[in-house]
Design a protein around this motif. Structure first.
Motif, PDB file in Angstrom:
ATOM      1  N   MET A  33       0.823  -1.205   0.000  1.00  0.00           N
ATOM      2  CA  MET A  33       0.000   0.000   0.000  1.00  0.00           C
ATOM      3  C   MET A  33       0.858   1.257   0.000  1.00  0.00           C
ATOM      4  O   MET A  33       1.966   1.265   0.561  1.00  0.00           O
ATOM      5  CB  MET A  33      -0.909   0.011   1.227  1.00  0.00           C
ATOM      6  CG  MET A  33      -2.085  -0.944   1.153  1.00  0.00           C
ATOM      7  SD  MET A  33      -3.111  -0.787   2.641  1.00  0.00           S
ATOM      8  CE  MET A  33      -4.593  -1.636   2.129  1.00  0.00           C
ATOM      9  N   PRO A  34       0.372   2.336  -0.594  1.00  0.00           N
ATOM     10  CA  PRO A  34       1.075   3.611  -0.460  1.00  0.00           C
ATOM     11  C   PRO A  34       1.229   3.975   1.016  1.00  0.00           C
ATOM     12  O   PRO A  34       0.331   3.749   1.828  1.00  0.00           O
ATOM     13  CB  PRO A  34       0.156   4.608  -1.178  1.00  0.00           C
ATOM     14  CG  PRO A  34      -0.633   3.776  -2.132  1.00  0.00           C
ATOM     15  CD  PRO A  34      -0.834   2.453  -1.444  1.00  0.00           C
ATOM     16  N   GLY A  35       2.376   4.528   1.349  1.00  0.00           N
ATOM     17  CA  GLY A  35       2.630   4.913   2.729  1.00  0.00           C
ATOM     18  C   GLY A  35       3.194   3.815   3.590  1.00  0.00           C
ATOM     19  O   GLY A  35       3.564   4.055   4.747  1.00  0.00           O
ATOM     20  N   VAL A  36       3.280   2.584   3.049  1.00  0.00           N
ATOM     21  CA  VAL A  36       3.811   1.441   3.787  1.00  0.00           C
ATOM     22  C   VAL A  36       5.080   0.964   3.084  1.00  0.00           C
ATOM     23  O   VAL A  36       5.116   0.863   1.855  1.00  0.00           O
ATOM     24  CB  VAL A  36       2.787   0.287   3.857  1.00  0.00           C
ATOM     25  CG1 VAL A  36       3.375  -0.902   4.604  1.00  0.00           C
ATOM     26  CG2 VAL A  36       1.502   0.765   4.530  1.00  0.00           C
ATOM     27  N   VAL A  37       6.124   0.678   3.858  1.00  0.00           N
ATOM     28  CA  VAL A  37       7.377   0.160   3.302  1.00  0.00           C
ATOM     29  C   VAL A  37       7.775  -1.082   4.091  1.00  0.00           C
ATOM     30  O   VAL A  37       7.360  -1.267   5.236  1.00  0.00           O
ATOM     31  CB  VAL A  37       8.503   1.213   3.341  1.00  0.00           C
ATOM     32  CG1 VAL A  37       8.134   2.411   2.481  1.00  0.00           C
ATOM     33  CG2 VAL A  37       8.815   1.652   4.773  1.00  0.00           C
ATOM     34  N   GLN A  38       8.582  -1.951   3.456  1.00  0.00           N
ATOM     35  CA  GLN A  38       9.000  -3.194   4.115  1.00  0.00           C
ATOM     36  C   GLN A  38      10.497  -3.403   3.925  1.00  0.00           C
ATOM     37  O   GLN A  38      11.029  -3.210   2.839  1.00  0.00           O
ATOM     38  CB  GLN A  38       8.260  -4.392   3.530  1.00  0.00           C
ATOM     39  CG  GLN A  38       8.329  -5.661   4.383  1.00  0.00           C
ATOM     40  CD  GLN A  38       9.647  -6.423   4.366  1.00  0.00           C
ATOM     41  OE1 GLN A  38      10.138  -6.876   5.407  1.00  0.00           O
ATOM     42  NE2 GLN A  38      10.233  -6.593   3.189  1.00  0.00           N
ATOM     43  N   ILE A  39      11.180  -3.803   5.015  1.00  0.00           N
ATOM     44  CA  ILE A  39      12.602  -4.144   4.974  1.00  0.00           C
ATOM     45  C   ILE A  39      12.793  -5.460   5.711  1.00  0.00           C
ATOM     46  O   ILE A  39      12.365  -5.607   6.860  1.00  0.00           O
ATOM     47  CB  ILE A  39      13.476  -3.052   5.625  1.00  0.00           C
ATOM     48  CG1 ILE A  39      13.264  -1.702   4.936  1.00  0.00           C
ATOM     49  CG2 ILE A  39      14.949  -3.457   5.573  1.00  0.00           C
ATOM     50  CD1 ILE A  39      14.005  -0.548   5.607  1.00  0.00           C
ATOM     51  N   THR A  40      13.442  -6.408   5.055  1.00  0.00           N
ATOM     52  CA  THR A  40      13.782  -7.680   5.699  1.00  0.00           C
ATOM     53  C   THR A  40      15.068  -7.516   6.505  1.00  0.00           C
ATOM     54  O   THR A  40      15.996  -6.833   6.066  1.00  0.00           O
ATOM     55  CB  THR A  40      13.943  -8.775   4.642  1.00  0.00           C
ATOM     56  OG1 THR A  40      12.679  -8.963   3.994  1.00  0.00           O
ATOM     57  CG2 THR A  40      14.368 -10.089   5.264  1.00  0.00           C
ATOM     58  N   HIS A  41      15.117  -8.145   7.663  1.00  0.00           N
ATOM     59  CA  HIS A  41      16.286  -8.019   8.535  1.00  0.00           C
ATOM     60  C   HIS A  41      17.309  -9.105   8.233  1.00  0.00           C
ATOM     61  O   HIS A  41      17.032 -10.041   7.482  1.00  0.00           O
ATOM     62  CB  HIS A  41      15.863  -8.104  10.001  1.00  0.00           C
ATOM     63  CG  HIS A  41      15.353  -9.450  10.402  1.00  0.00           C
ATOM     64  ND1 HIS A  41      14.220 -10.005   9.874  1.00  0.00           N
ATOM     65  CD2 HIS A  41      15.832 -10.386  11.278  1.00  0.00           C
ATOM     66  CE1 HIS A  41      14.008 -11.197  10.408  1.00  0.00           C
ATOM     67  NE2 HIS A  41      14.980 -11.454  11.254  1.00  0.00           N
ATOM     68  N   ASN A  66      21.419  -3.023   8.766  1.00  0.00           N
ATOM     69  CA  ASN A  66      20.565  -3.759   9.698  1.00  0.00           C
ATOM     70  C   ASN A  66      19.359  -2.906  10.076  1.00  0.00           C
ATOM     71  O   ASN A  66      19.492  -1.887  10.759  1.00  0.00           O
ATOM     72  CB  ASN A  66      21.355  -4.141  10.954  1.00  0.00           C
ATOM     73  CG  ASN A  66      20.516  -4.940  11.939  1.00  0.00           C
ATOM     74  OD1 ASN A  66      19.437  -5.419  11.611  1.00  0.00           O
ATOM     75  ND2 ASN A  66      21.009  -5.076  13.152  1.00  0.00           N
ATOM     76  N   VAL A  67      18.185  -3.333   9.639  1.00  0.00           N
ATOM     77  CA  VAL A  67      16.976  -2.550   9.912  1.00  0.00           C
ATOM     78  C   VAL A  67      16.705  -2.422  11.403  1.00  0.00           C
ATOM     79  O   VAL A  67      16.069  -1.456  11.847  1.00  0.00           O
ATOM     80  CB  VAL A  67      15.762  -3.162   9.177  1.00  0.00           C
ATOM     81  CG1 VAL A  67      15.372  -4.508   9.784  1.00  0.00           C
ATOM     82  CG2 VAL A  67      14.574  -2.204   9.192  1.00  0.00           C
TER      83      VAL A  67
END
Length: 685
Positions: A640-648, A654-655
């Motif tokens: 969705m717009p406004g949502v971001v994802q980072i895998t650790h 390192n997120v």
């Protein structure tokens, strides 16, 4: 010529417990393949499992005990290391009291017996302070489901379900064999619903996909409950005979109208809620609902999980064929000492603030530990013995984690490799791989137990988990709690009440079936068949009310639903990648080449607003700190717009340098790692 042979055992590169064939040339491990006769993976093996040989033979493996001398590590004999560690632990407990020592269990060398051994050891030496990765993974699902159904390990009966709902889980990346189960179920006509923040691989296969904002699953679940009740799509006999709190839940759910759910979740609730409810009506009670890790790491996680578990009670799918099945357990003896030596009076760290977590898990709170080490309050923690955990990579606010662990008087780390956490230790001890030890592993859904094969003895100077805790306990005067000479003796003791022997299990390396499936066991178990305080499925919880929490699964909107102008984006962390198990595997060549760097997943409209393209660098800032990371621009429907994802899991980016360690689910104490407010800025511009 060297003898060529195959030894069957279980893969432990993650906790999926796949059957494997280990190929040996003499004593040299040459290849690992899937075991075609194993009931679970049926010969399939993911990239992690097939490259277990790289871990076993890696030149980077730790094989000698190391002691910190100044800023360097020097090799020392194992006996010297154990003697010195024991003397330092004695001195610390003598000066500060027994509870000044803690133990921390990770997943790098195992998941089951290894945990119980750590729990046994810390209570044996008089401290209640057991910590693990579970206080930021899995435990909130156990608690949420347990509050409604009882803490008994209910699982979706995928093979017999007419409708499957995967809510916040992406099996192709996290549980590949479940994906095959789903495919077989769909081939016989089962429907598939997926609800997630991201348009995942499993969502692409779904008959119905509903996309929601992070942390709003509870609102959607209560909207579905309202729809089921309004249409009378319920199992009234089950509700009347086996549940409590229906009228209160019914009244509370009234407010979750289509308009409210749409406003909270961002989905088209007028379409999505009735569609989900109709699929449930058409399949009940053969409706298998799976709640994944996506529910955790929010301030409202436990109650969201409770709300979904209430659906099982409303439709009578609890322990029903094709529904939420309770596997028949194997009567293994337990290793923990909570009944024999409770130590609750010693105030396990975090148990006062998060008593529900401690009641359900007997586990202390790792984020509280970091503050306690640095402050000395409510009492000093001066030593940690850590086995195959890497919180300097995987825990929230890793700069604080590193600062706290570095402040200890004694940090002992056992692991396979020199991790970020091991680099902070006073002693680093090499651990045995899963191929160098033996343990009892159950596959609950198939009612099988496997004794894993020890392919080779550990190298000289390397101990398995049991031997380490045995030797240290004996040096600390707690040897009576570790009377078995080796793993084989321990395993015989664990099996003593089952009627099974090691010899029987050795003859069944693909698993020994100890029971047959049995459904609706509650019909034979009297007036209190469920392991909740009332003995029934609990839509409302008097137990929670007694601690001052709401008895209902109340939905509290996540803070990110009211955007902070300074941090207008919502960061989700931890989406799994198939080649890695969290932070593990990044040092293995075949796995690291498959995915070389982390990235931030960003909606295309956000990318345009920020003037970034695929591969550009972007700065991500929370109130904890900042990281700079490459951009991956998703297609319009992936996130969705406004949502971001980072895998650790990456050392250099390192997120968890920016995740929050001071905002928690009030019931279980889980940190907010999947709804983190952040700011995004194009790096260099």
């Amino acid at each position: 010529m060297c003898e060529e042979r195959i030894v069957k055992t279980l893969c432990r590169m993650c906790d999926d417990r796949c059957g494997i064939d280990v190929h040996l040339s003499g004593s040299r491990l040459t290849k690992i393949e899937g075991n075609c006769s194993h009931v679970w993976n049926r010969g399939r093996l993911c990239i992690k499992g097939s490259h277990g040989e790289e871990m076993f033979n890696s030149p980077e493996r730790l094989k000698k005990p190391l002691k910190r001398v100044g800023n360097e590590f020097v090799e020392i004999p194992l006996e010297q290391a154990l003697d010195e560690i024991a003397e330092k632990l004695k001195a610390i407990q003598g000066k500060y009291g027994p509870r000044a020592v803690g133990v921390w269990k990770g997943e790098g060398v195992g998941f089951a017996q290894q945990e119980e051994l750590a729990r046994r050891w810390i209570h044996a030496i008089g401290s209640p302070n057991y910590f693990s990765n579970d206080s930021a993974c899995f435990a909130s699902r156990w608690i949420g489901n347990g509050l409604v159904l009882g803490p008994q390990g209910f699982q979706a009966d995928v093979d017999n379900a007419d409708c499957l709902i995967y809510w916040g889980q992406n099996p192709p990346n996290s549980h590949p064999n479940v994906t095959q189960q789903i495919n077989r179920a769909r081939a016989r006509g089962a429907r598939l619903i997926v609800i997630d923040v991201r348009f995942t691989q499993i969502a692409r296969q779904a008959d119905l996909f509903v996309q929601v904002q992070p942390g709003t699953d509870g609102a959607l679940a209560l909207g579905v409950i309202r729809e089921l009740i309004a249409n009378d799509w319920l199992d009234h006999k089950f509700i009347e005979a086996y549940t409590v709190g229906f009228e209160a839940l019914k009244e509370y759910a009234r407010q979750f109208t289509y308009e409210y759910v749409a406003r909270e979740t961002g989905c088209d609730a007028a379409q999505g809620v009735p569609a989900i409810a109709r699929e449930i009506r058409n399949s009940m009670p053969k409706t298998g609902i799976v709640v994944g890790n996506g529910f955790e790491h929010h301030e409202n996680g436990v109650n969201s999980i409770r709300a979904v578990a209430c659906i099982d009670g409303l439709i009578g799918s609890v322990d029903h064929k094709g529904g939420k099945y309770l596997p028949v357990g194997l009567n293994l003896r337990g290793l923990t000492l909570y009944e024999e030596r409770s130590l609750r009076s010693l105030e396990p760290l975090g148990a006062g603030r998060f008593p529900v977590q401690y009641d359900f898990r007997h586990e202390c709170h790792t984020m509280t530990l970091m503050n306690t080490i640095l402050s000395g309050e409510p009492y000093p923690i001066k030593a940690i013995v850590m086995t195959a955990a890497n919180p300097a990579m995987t825990s929230p606010n890793t700069p604080k984690v590193k600062k706290a662990l570095s402040a200890l008087e004694l940090l002992v780390v056992r692991d396979l490799f020199m991790t970020e956490t091991a680099r902070l230790a006073d002693y680093v001890l090499p651990a045995a791989t899963y191929l160098e030890r033996s343990e009892l592993v159950t596959h609950a859904l198939f009612h099988t137990v496997t004794l894993t094969n020890r392919i080779a003895p550990p190298p000289e100077g390397v101990q398995d988990e049991y031997q380490f805790f045995h030797d240290l306990a004996h040096r600390l005067g707690a040897g009576e709690y570790f009377p078995w000479d080796n793993e084989d003796e321990l395993n015989r003791w664990l099996l003593a009440d089952t009627g099974l022997t090691l010899e029987q299990l050795r003859e069944a390396p693909s698993g020994y079936q100890y029971a047959q499936p049995e459904y609706q066991k509650y019909l034979k178990q009297g007036e209190r068949p469920f392991r909740t305080p009332s003995g029934r499925v609990e839509f409302t919880s008097e137990y929670l009310k007694g601690y001052g929490y709401s008895e209902l699964p109340v939905y509290v909107p996540p803070r990110t639903n009211t955007p902070d102008p300074e941090y207008p984006y919502t960061l989700v962390t931890g989406a799994r990648k198939l080649m890695y198990c969290h932070a593990r595997g990044h040092n293995l060549p075949a796995l690291s080449q498959a995915l070389t760097a982390p990235e931030i997943e960003l909606h295309e409209t956000d990318a345009q607003a920020l003037d970034v393209r695929e591969g550009d660098m972007i700065r991500v800032t929370s109130r904890i700190g900042s990281i700079v990371i490459p951009v991956h621009v998703t297609t319009a429907d992936e996130i969705m717009p406004g949502v971001v994802q980072i895998t650790h899991g990456w050392r250099d980016i390192n997120v968890n340098d920016i995740t929050l360690d001071d905002t928690f689910d009030p019931i279980c104490g889980f940190p907010v790692m999947k709804s983190v407010p952040v700011r995004l800025e194009k790096e260099g511009g």
